[in-house]
Design an enzyme around this catalytic site. Structure first.
Site, PDB file in Angstrom:
ATOM      1  N   SER A  76      72.055  62.302  37.553  1.00 42.73           N
ATOM      2  CA  SER A  76      71.474  63.337  36.685  1.00 42.73           C
ATOM      3  C   SER A  76      70.908  64.506  37.509  1.00 42.73           C
ATOM      4  O   SER A  76      70.951  65.655  37.067  1.00 42.73           O
ATOM      5  CB  SER A  76      70.414  62.753  35.750  1.00 42.73           C
ATOM      6  N   ASN A  77      70.397  64.227  38.694  1.00 41.84           N
ATOM      7  CA  ASN A  77      69.931  65.343  39.537  1.00 41.84           C
ATOM      8  C   ASN A  77      71.098  66.191  40.020  1.00 41.84           C
ATOM      9  O   ASN A  77      71.006  67.423  40.052  1.00 41.84           O
ATOM     10  CB  ASN A  77      69.106  64.811  40.713  1.00 41.84           C
ATOM     11  N   ARG A  82      77.012  48.413  59.465  1.00 47.07           N
ATOM     12  CA  ARG A  82      76.133  49.481  58.982  1.00 47.07           C
ATOM     13  C   ARG A  82      76.194  50.739  59.869  1.00 47.07           C
ATOM     14  O   ARG A  82      76.276  51.856  59.384  1.00 47.07           O
ATOM     15  CB  ARG A  82      74.715  48.921  58.908  1.00 47.07           C
ATOM     16  N   LEU A  89      68.989  57.124  55.578  1.00 50.54           N
ATOM     17  CA  LEU A  89      69.926  57.622  56.590  1.00 50.54           C
ATOM     18  C   LEU A  89      69.498  57.119  57.966  1.00 50.54           C
ATOM     19  O   LEU A  89      68.303  57.129  58.285  1.00 50.54           O
ATOM     20  CB  LEU A  89      69.945  59.156  56.605  1.00 50.54           C
ATOM     21  N   ASN A 114      65.490  65.508  50.046  1.00 56.49           N
ATOM     22  CA  ASN A 114      65.523  64.351  49.147  1.00 56.49           C
ATOM     23  C   ASN A 114      64.555  64.613  47.996  1.00 56.49           C
ATOM     24  O   ASN A 114      63.588  65.346  48.146  1.00 56.49           O
ATOM     25  CB  ASN A 114      65.088  63.092  49.908  1.00 56.49           C
ATOM     26  N   HIS A 167      62.107  62.484  45.226  1.00 58.21           N
ATOM     27  CA  HIS A 167      61.512  61.161  45.045  1.00 58.21           C
ATOM     28  C   HIS A 167      60.630  61.172  43.790  1.00 58.21           C
ATOM     29  O   HIS A 167      59.869  62.113  43.577  1.00 58.21           O
ATOM     30  CB  HIS A 167      60.677  60.803  46.280  1.00 58.21           C
ATOM     31  N   ASP A 175      61.038  58.062  52.769  1.00 62.40           N
ATOM     32  CA  ASP A 175      60.346  59.053  51.932  1.00 62.40           C
ATOM     33  C   ASP A 175      59.128  59.666  52.638  1.00 62.40           C
ATOM     34  O   ASP A 175      58.102  59.929  52.007  1.00 62.40           O
ATOM     35  CB  ASP A 175      59.913  58.406  50.597  1.00 62.40           C
TER      36      ASP A 175
END
Ligand code: GAR
Length: 211
Positions: A13-14, A65, A93, A107, A109, A145
């Site tokens: 949605s963003n 990874r 990341l 980002n 949040h 974050d």
């Protein structure tokens, strides 16, 4: 024009709000690619619908990874962009790889950082009993974050809120805040000095007011 690569994992949605801002001319930008670590992400389907390059990068290949992070980084470098926009991307990341990107990584949040980082921010805010939560757009650094904060929008927590209701009200603010911050970036208005981020007045706006 701000060239973006958007990293997603889910609903998107963003991503949609950013694309909508571009389409209505509010954001002078273009999305060079949408990259997802999840093949089934609705965000990828939306990108395809809009004719945007939609790339699925499989984190579960045999290279592990670190191999995934290196493949992702090479793909991003190959496509090219002025910034990376994380929009509901569910991986942290790997900073050993991404510190070499050299351009802004943003980002969004769903909490007022540094409160409630992580994947269950709205639930954690409710459980703590805060009266305000909200959303934060920040630069990404090596932590969870934890990067420098660019903008925040508070959202009141109502007595009858459950996770779904609070998340929906925060999300509505996310959809306004993220495109707005990207317009600041597109216009070269964001200055970063260590942890402190300042938004310069908009020369294009009469009076030079913020926002
Ligand atoms: C958004 O609420 C975003 O803030 C959150 O995931 C959701 C993605 O929704 N991100 C985080 O929790 C990051 N820690 P979307 O896929 O509909 O944009």
């Amino acid at each position: 024009m701000l060239a973006m690569i958007v990293l997603v994992s889910g609903r998107g949605s963003n991503l949609m709000s950013i694309q909508a801002a571009i389409e209505k001319g509010a954001l002078d930008g273009r999305i060079n690619a949408v990259i997802s670590n999840k093949r089934e992400a609705a965000a990828l389907a939306f990108a395809k619908e809009k004719g945007l390059p939609a790339v699925w990068m499989n984190p579960k290949e045999e290279d592990g990874r670190m191999g995934y992070e290196n493949r992702l980084f090479s793909e991003i470098e190959k496509i090219g962009s002025d910034c990376l926009v994380l929009a509901g991307y569910s991986f942290l990341l790997n900073w050993d790889v991404f510190r070499h990107y050299g351009k802004p990584i943003l980002n969004i949040h769903p909490a007022l950082l540094p409160a409630f980082p992580g994947m269950t921010a709205q639930r954690d805010a409710l459980a703590y009993g805060v009266k305000y939560s909200g959303c934060t757009v920040h630069f990404v650094d090596g932590g969870m974050d934890s990067g420098p904060i660019i903008a925040q929008k508070p959202v009141p927590v109502m007595d009858l809120d459950d996770e779904e209701r609070l998340s929906a009200r925060i999300l509505a603010e996310e959809h306004k805040l993220y495109p707005e911050v990207l317009t600041w970036l597109a216009r070269g208005r964001i200055r970063r000095d260590g942890r402190i981020v300042r938004v310069l007045p908009d020369d294009a706006e009469e009076g030079g007011g913020r926002g």
